[in-house]
Design a protein around this motif. Structure first.
Motif, PDB file in Angstrom:
ATOM      1  N   THR A 187       0.830   2.115  -7.905  1.00  0.00           N
ATOM      2  CA  THR A 187      -0.217   1.226  -7.404  1.00  0.00           C
ATOM      3  C   THR A 187      -0.526   0.094  -8.375  1.00  0.00           C
ATOM      4  OG1 THR A 187      -1.899   2.733  -8.268  1.00  0.00           O
ATOM      5  CG2 THR A 187      -1.275   2.993  -5.953  1.00  0.00           C
ATOM      6  N   ARG A 188      -0.382   0.355  -9.659  1.00  0.00           N
ATOM      7  CA  ARG A 188      -0.622  -0.698 -10.653  1.00  0.00           C
ATOM      8  C   ARG A 188       0.382  -1.830 -10.474  1.00  0.00           C
ATOM      9  NH1 ARG A 188       1.323  -2.119 -15.557  1.00  0.00           N
ATOM     10  NH2 ARG A 188      -0.109  -3.084 -17.020  1.00  0.00           N
TER      11      ARG A 188
ATOM     12  N   ARG B   2       3.470   1.743  -1.860  1.00  0.00           N
ATOM     13  CA  ARG B   2       4.138   1.906  -3.152  1.00  0.00           C
ATOM     14  C   ARG B   2       3.521   3.050  -3.943  1.00  0.00           C
ATOM     15  NH1 ARG B   2       6.291  -3.305  -5.119  1.00  0.00           N
ATOM     16  NH2 ARG B   2       7.488  -4.062  -3.343  1.00  0.00           N
TER      17      ARG B   2
ATOM     18  N   ALA C 174       2.039  -2.521  -7.814  1.00  0.00           N
ATOM     19  CA  ALA C 174       1.777  -3.153  -6.516  1.00  0.00           C
ATOM     20  C   ALA C 174       0.633  -4.158  -6.632  1.00  0.00           C
ATOM     21  CB  ALA C 174       1.447  -2.094  -5.467  1.00  0.00           C
TER      22      ALA C 174
ATOM     23  N   THR D 157       0.817  -1.226   0.000  1.00  0.00           N
ATOM     24  CA  THR D 157       0.000   0.000   0.000  1.00  0.00           C
ATOM     25  C   THR D 157       0.843   1.265   0.000  1.00  0.00           C
ATOM     26  OG1 THR D 157      -0.217  -0.016   2.408  1.00  0.00           O
ATOM     27  CG2 THR D 157      -1.970  -1.091   1.138  1.00  0.00           C
TER      28      THR D 157
END
Length: 83
Positions: A33-34, A30, A36, A28
């Motif tokens: 987000t994609r 990072r 992650a 969370t």
């Protein structure tokens, strides 16, 4: 299936779920987000694949294994290429 074996498998699966939850919490933070999400989905896919084919399961691959395989292909298809 004996009680001991069931208890052991339950403990292993619980550990795997806890590891996925811990990874989700770590990811969370990072910025990407994609990436992650893709990393987490890959971990979920690997866990599902392991669960389906764990030693002594005795269950032949079926719909769950096929779903895990297809999810893996999907994640690979939308993941950035590592050239």
């Amino acid at each position: 299936m004996g009680r001991r074996r069931c208890a052991l498998l339950e403990a292993v699966f619980r550990e795997r779920v806890e590891a996925l939850c811990a990874l989700a919490r770590d990811l969370t933070s990072r910025a990407d987000t994609r990436a992650a999400l893709l990393e987490w989905l890959s971990a979920v896919t690997a866990s599902a694949r392991w669960s389906r084919h764990c030693p002594g399961n005795g269950t032949p691959p079926g719909p769950a294994a096929e779903a895990a395989r297809l999810l893996g292909l999907t994640v690979a298809g939308i993941s950035p290429r590592q050239d």
